[in-house]
Design a protein around this motif. Structure first.
Motif, PDB file in Angstrom:
ATOM      1  N   SER A 190       0.833  -1.212   0.000  1.00 30.20           N
ATOM      2  CA  SER A 190       0.000   0.000   0.000  1.00 30.20           C
ATOM      3  C   SER A 190       0.866   1.261   0.000  1.00 30.20           C
TER       4      SER A 190
ATOM      5  N   VAL B 290       2.423   1.760  -3.492  1.00 31.66           N
ATOM      6  CA  VAL B 290       1.474   2.291  -4.476  1.00 31.66           C
ATOM      7  C   VAL B 290       1.234   3.782  -4.242  1.00 31.66           C
TER       8      VAL B 290
ATOM      9  N   LEU C  79      -7.262   3.685  -1.060  1.00 35.56           N
ATOM     10  CA  LEU C  79      -6.578   3.211  -2.255  1.00 35.56           C
ATOM     11  C   LEU C  79      -7.473   3.318  -3.486  1.00 35.56           C
ATOM     12  N   ASN C  80      -8.744   3.020  -3.325  1.00 34.42           N
ATOM     13  CA  ASN C  80      -9.665   3.161  -4.457  1.00 34.42           C
ATOM     14  C   ASN C  80      -9.791   4.616  -4.897  1.00 34.42           C
TER      15      ASN C  80
ATOM     16  N   GLY D  25      -6.584   5.611  -6.688  1.00 34.90           N
ATOM     17  CA  GLY D  25      -6.532   5.056  -8.032  1.00 34.90           C
ATOM     18  C   GLY D  25      -7.446   5.781  -9.000  1.00 34.90           C
TER      19      GLY D  25
ATOM     20  N   SER E 295      -3.912   9.920  -0.235  1.00 28.80           N
ATOM     21  CA  SER E 295      -2.574   9.480   0.158  1.00 28.80           C
ATOM     22  C   SER E 295      -2.307   9.754   1.635  1.00 28.80           C
TER      23      SER E 295
ATOM     24  N   THR F 296      -4.282   0.027  -9.572  1.00 20.27           N
ATOM     25  CA  THR F 296      -4.639   0.246  -8.163  1.00 20.27           C
ATOM     26  C   THR F 296      -6.093  -0.120  -7.898  1.00 20.27           C
TER      27      THR F 296
ATOM     28  N   VAL G 220      -4.886  -3.927  -7.086  1.00 12.82           N
ATOM     29  CA  VAL G 220      -4.306  -3.756  -5.759  1.00 12.82           C
ATOM     30  C   VAL G 220      -5.380  -3.672  -4.674  1.00 12.82           C
ATOM     31  N   ALA G 221      -6.350  -2.770  -4.853  1.00 13.70           N
ATOM     32  CA  ALA G 221      -7.381  -2.598  -3.821  1.00 13.70           C
ATOM     33  C   ALA G 221      -8.229  -3.861  -3.620  1.00 13.70           C
TER      34      ALA G 221
END
Length: 552
Positions: A89, A92, A156-157, A160, A199, A282, A286-287
């Motif tokens: 995390s 990213v 994270l969403n 992205g 972030s 992402t 990733v998420a």
């Protein structure tokens, strides 16, 4: 009738009845009174029988409780697996943060006639809103409005989606001739602001989760090996130093890889491709992968593994009960009560500011020091120099984390500040704080690129010495405020993790925002050489304050 049988059965299973039955069995073979060989059981015999059965019951109860505790202990590899997810995390988030650095200024200048001021404003918006998002996320987590795992997935969403949206800013209508690019700057700034909020939330959540992970590891160690083991084993603070070193390695790799990945994808497919690839991966990979790995969802929450994960990265009920007092867990109160906490936060902000000051000034300084014939090679060298400092930083994070385990965190931070000051002195040729030494260094190594490379090789590891021990230093100050020793097990420490991680992330973001602005102003007013001397003096003064805070 069924209720009566239920009560009788419960009474029959009670410890008193079991002891009486055991005592009766002990004396079942005793002859009848009055016979020649008869001997009535004495009171001592009765007490001995009762004590033996009582000890058997206690041993059975202890074994049952120990087995229950062992059942609640998560698998050994689960902590390492969760820590890897946190590092992914962080990687990213930091990669996306630096993604646009190599090509956005030129694209904005060619397409929308944006000068350095507009581009600098767009870049500074993200750390500014990360500074806002970090304490905001901290308060949301502290008030239990959202779980840490859900906050990480949502952040994270959002990050992205912000990356994907930023890919299309170059498709905006171009302004008419002699009109400022208001629409472009406003749209790009809004998207970067959303990215900054996300972030900041990612950073705060990751710091809090890793601190709680270390806290639970230490609590389990104390429970399994006894309280006396804390003097010979790593504590929560020392474990956190090693973990933070590895986490900063992930951040450093992200900041080093981000520009390289962005430049490569930009060369392949233009401005759209870098943001679409990183943002799409992402959101799409990733998420969701983190959501599955963290066992999020209505069905996963019912599984044993999901409960184990939640017990490691979320607040325990015991710690949450101790955190009801808002004033007791206030970072403001900690800063007022413990000068060491204020010194740690100011050192983190100052270190980030010094790093940020190099972004707008180092390239101009190097290009002004070489001839026009070598300007192209010098431009490429500047990119390699930024990669060099990130690489040196990454190499130093893990060893520094282990050093922080065995030394005072404040001493490590002070040593890092002194190292950064030395690096800035070597970067230019300042007339102060040590006269004539800068000129002697320039004569010893006349090549400005080689001189800058040596200086950045000093700054990178020194920055690791400043950044990595920051969170352990804050936790140690919280312990001192509550009268808890560094090696003592403290369940209430977990309540501080959300607040301290938010404060630390905000300090770093503030430094990243102020650094380019203040650094550019100082360089314009004094010149690059004398500006490095100013940075040396400020960093040295902060190191002295850091050491002085250890005496309080």
């Amino acid at each position: 009738m069924e209720l009566l049988f239920f009560r009788i059965r419960n009474f029959a299973s009670s410890s008193l009845v079991r002891r009486l039955v055991a005592m009766a069995d002990t004396f079942a073979d005793t002859p009848v009174l009055g016979s020649a060989s008869s001997s009535s059981p004495s009171s001592t015999d009765l007490e001995t029988a009762l004590l033996l059965n009582a000890n058997d019951d206690d041993n059975n109860n202890n074994s049952n409780s120990n087995s229950n505790d062992n059942d609640a202990v998560p698998p050994t590899g689960l902590s390492s697996w969760l820590f890897i997810l946190m590092c992914v995390s962080a990687l990213v988030a930091s990669c996306g943060f630096a993604l646009a650095a190599p090509y956005l200024p030129e694209e904005a200048k060619e397409s929308y006639s944006c000068g350095s001021v507009c581009v600098g404003f767009i870049f500074s918006v993200q750390p500014a809103f990360a500074f806002i998002g970090s304490p905001l996320c901290s308060q949301i987590l502290k008030r239990r409005l959202c779980s840490r795992r859900l906050m990480l997935i949502l952040s994270l969403n959002v990050a992205g989606l912000a990356f994907v949206a930023f890919a299309f800013v170059m498709k905006l209508p171009k302004p008419h001739e002699n009109q400022p690019p208001v629409l472009f700057v406003a749209t790009a700034s809004i998207i970067r602001a959303v990215s900054g909020l996300a972030s900041g939330a990612v950073d705060t959540t990751v710091f809090a989760m890793i601190a709680s992970l270390c806290n639970h590891e230490q609590a389990h160690l104390v429970r399994t090996q006894g309280e006396e083991s804390t003097s010979s084993t790593t504590t929560t603070t020392s474990t956190l130093g090693d973990r933070m070193g590895k986490l900063e390695l992930a951040y450093g790799l992200g900041f080093a890889v981000g520009p390289a990945v962005g430049a490569g994808l930009y060369a392949l497919g233009g401005f759209l491709l870098p943001f679409l690839v990183v943002g799409g991966l992402t959101v799409v990979l990733v998420a969701p992968a983190l959501q599955v790995a963290l066992q999020m969802g209505p069905h996963a929450d019912k599984s044993e593994r999901a409960r184990q994960i939640a017990s490691l990265v979320e607040l325990s009920e015991e710690s949450e009960a101790q955190g009801d007092d808002e004033e007791q867990c206030s970072v403001g109160g900690l800063v007022l009560a413990r000068p060491g906490a204020l010194a740690a936060l100011c050192s983190a902000a100052l270190s980030c500011a010094c790093f940020g000051a190099l972004d707008p000034s180092l390239q101009i300084y190097i290009l002004s020091s070489v001839s026009d014939a070598h300007a192209k090679e010098a431009t490429s060298a500047v990119g390699l120099l930024f990669c060099l400092v990130a690489f040196c930083y990454c190499l130093a994070t893990v060893p520094v984390g282990r050093i922080a385990d065995r030394a005072a965190p404040h001493a490590c931070i002070a040593a890092g500040l002194v190292g950064i000051a030395v690096g800035f002195f070597l970067l230019g040729t300042p007339k102060f704080p040590i006269p004539y030494l800068g000129e002697a260094w320039a004569k010893l190594l006349p090549n400005v690129i080689a001189r800058s490379a040596v200086a950045l090789c000093v700054i990178g590891p020194s920055a690791a010495l400043t950044f990595v021990p920051s969170m352990p230093a804050l936790i140690m100050e919280a312990r001192k405020r509550n009268g808890i020793g560094r090696n003592d097990n403290w369940p209430g420490e977990e309540v501080w993790h959300d607040s301290l991680s938010g404060a630390l992330s905000a300090a770093w973001s503030a430094g990243a925002f102020v650094g380019p602005l203040a650094g550019g102003a100082v360089v314009r007013g004094l010149g690059f050489d004398d500006a490095t001397g100013v940075f040396c003096v400020v960093l040295g003064a902060m190191a002295a304050l850091q050491l002085a805070s250890m005496l309080y």
